[in-house]
Design an enzyme around this catalytic site. Structure first.
Site, mmCIF file in Angstrom:
data_model
loop_
_atom_site.group_PDB
_atom_site.id
_atom_site.type_symbol
_atom_site.label_atom_id
_atom_site.label_comp_id
_atom_site.label_asym_id
_atom_site.label_seq_id
_atom_site.Cartn_x
_atom_site.Cartn_y
_atom_site.Cartn_z
ATOM 1 N N ASN A 40 0.645 -4.090 12.431
ATOM 2 C CA ASN A 40 -0.712 -3.609 12.726
ATOM 3 C C ASN A 40 -1.717 -4.722 12.460
ATOM 4 O OD1 ASN A 40 -1.759 -3.399 9.885
ATOM 5 N ND2 ASN A 40 0.023 -2.048 9.732
ATOM 6 N N PRO A 64 9.298 5.088 3.240
ATOM 7 C CA PRO A 64 8.897 5.769 2.002
ATOM 8 C C PRO A 64 7.408 5.569 1.758
ATOM 9 C CG PRO A 64 10.050 3.720 1.512
ATOM 10 C CD PRO A 64 10.144 3.919 2.996
ATOM 11 N N ASP A 65 6.783 6.533 1.094
ATOM 12 C CA ASP A 65 5.366 6.402 0.737
ATOM 13 C C ASP A 65 5.283 5.694 -0.621
ATOM 14 O OD1 ASP A 65 2.739 6.809 -0.207
ATOM 15 O OD2 ASP A 65 2.505 8.466 1.201
ATOM 16 N N PHE A 118 -6.154 3.732 -0.380
ATOM 17 C CA PHE A 118 -7.126 3.467 0.683
ATOM 18 C C PHE A 118 -6.810 4.393 1.846
ATOM 19 C CE2 PHE A 118 -10.082 -0.187 0.500
ATOM 20 C CZ PHE A 118 -9.871 -0.557 -0.814
ATOM 21 N N LYS A 144 -1.470 12.738 -2.112
ATOM 22 C CA LYS A 144 -0.776 11.689 -2.877
ATOM 23 C C LYS A 144 -0.988 11.867 -4.377
ATOM 24 C CE LYS A 144 -0.832 8.667 1.044
ATOM 25 N NZ LYS A 144 0.011 7.600 1.524
#
Ligand code: PMT
Length: 396
Positions: A209, A305-306, A323, A341
């Site tokens: 990105n 995975p986070d 963020f 989260k």
């Protein structure tokens, strides 16, 4: 304008690096500092006082008997106005003279008479720097509480290669900013991620990105300037490592997760600035995919995975900051991500403001509500965010 209201006396001594002091004056003035240049006689063989006068907007002093000082005490008057005396470049001869307390020209007299801190950026031939006499003088200055900036290693004006080069003006500015920044994160270990991740499709292609890393790098720098011990886990970006920051380069989300989880237990604060790819290619091709095999190659994706959620779930883990880059409904989506989260602070930015450029517009969302920050450069916003985090974590 991080140096607004600060008075810096810049001493320039005789050496070829004196030409770089002109750029240093420009950078200090750009940050809002009031810069008073004092040159040695030797420096004026390399650069003229007119250059410094034009850049600083003030008359330059060279002579301790300068008639412009009504009380004939230039060394006292100039040093009393200063929050900092910075000498760049500092020649071997200058270091020797101040290490021994000599005061035989305006600059050395001012240094001896000062009641403010002194930073010096040595610049000399590598043999001169390595000479035992210079090493003794440098050690003496450190023992006397003088800050030594550099020198750096590399190619020298004389053609030789080694230690003795003056730090670049941007690096010296960084040290000056560090000097003036309140140490609100002193003693804290701060871990952060920055940049994009790159998820390989084959050996030469991948999914990534447009994150440049600028926001994360600005935060790493601001945290270090605020006294934190900073580890930066960085996706592929084209940015120099901020001074004093430990940088770990990674490519994929899995690499980033491994690097973060190996260090998260030690950290007091974790800031996830990286734009991590949500998905990766299930099995990257070992060899370059060929176009002429017929048909469009199928690319199967699996979820990454986070990383942030993983750190936030750690028992006794660090204070976590996330963020959120959104293209609409910034506050509502940021709130939702904060809850999902399970983190105390999330920083929202609109995609068009945040990605790529030098500026950003941030909204901080925590238990106390929503705190919008005025649009500014990423470095200014980074300082404000670090102050906010220090307040939330009980910093000095
Ligand atoms: O690098 P720049 O060009 O300066 O741009 C900065 C930025 C816009 C990339 C940055 O300010 C920013 O907003 N980063 C977060 C981008 C985002 O929206 O990420 P997300 O919504 O996918 O994730 C939310 C949070 O979880 C982020 O803190 C992210 O780092 C973290 N995350 C996400 C996915 C994942 N697998 N692991 C994570 O840790």
């Amino acid at each position: 304008m991080e140096l607004k209201g600060k008075h810096v006396v810049l001493g320039v001594t005789g050496g070829i690096a004196a030409y770089k002091a002109a750029e240093l004056v420009r950078l200090l003035v750009k940050q809002g500092a009031e810069v008073q240049v004092a040159m040695t006689e030797g420096a004026s063989h390399f650069v003229t006082a007119t250059t410094f006068q034009a850049l600083s907007g003030r008359p330059v002093f060279t002579d301790q008997w300068d008639a412009r000082m009504p009380n004939a005490m230039a060394h006292i008057d100039l040093s009393r106005q200063a929050d900092l005396i910075l000498v760049a470049p500092a020649s071997a001869d200058f270091l020797a003279r101040i290490a021994h307390g000599l005061a035989d020209d305006l600059l050395t007299t001012m240094v001896l008479a000062r009641d403010c801190p002194l930073l010096v950026a040595p610049a000399m031939n590598r043999q001169m720097w390595e000479n035992p006499a210079t090493r003794r003088n440098a050690a003496q200055l450190l023992a006397d509480g003088v800050g030594l900036l550099g020198p750096a290693s590399g190619e020298q004006a004389c053609g030789e290669v080694g230690a003795g080069r003056m730090l670049e003006p941007e690096e010296i500015l960084d040290e000056v900013l560090t000097f003036f920044t309140p140490k609100v994160l002193a003693g804290k270990k701060l871990l952060l991620t920055a940049g994009p991740t790159f998820e390989a499709i084959d050996p030469v292609r991948g999914i990534t990105n447009l994150s440049s890393g600028r926001m994360g790098y600005a935060l790493a720098r601001a945290a270090r300037q605020a006294g934190a011990e900073v580890t930066l886990v960085s996706g592929p970006v084209a940015l120099p490592t901020p001074a004093g920051v430990e940088r770990i380069d990674v490519r994929s989300a899995l690499d980033m997760q491994a690097a973060v989880m190996a260090r998260a237990g030690e950290a007091d604060i974790f800031i996830a600035v990286a734009a991590v790819a949500d998905y990766r290619v299930a099995k990257a091709a070992e060899h370059k995919l060929k176009k002429d095999l017929g048909g469009v190659p199928p690319i199967e994706l699996v979820e990454n995975p986070d990383i942030l959620a993983g750190v936030a779930a750690l028992k006794n883990g660090p204070f976590c900051v996330g963020f959120a880059a959104e293209s609409q409904n910034l506050e509502a989506y940021a709130q939702a991500k904060r809850r999902k989260k399970n983190i105390p602070l999330i920083v929202g930015n609109l995609i068009q403001d945040g990605f790529g450029g030098d500026d950003n517009r941030l909204v901080l969302v925590d238990d106390d509500g929503v705190h919008p920050l005025a649009p500014a450069s990423k470095s200014t916003l980074a300082r404000q965010l670090i102050e906010h985090i220090a307040n939330l974590t009980g910093g000095n």
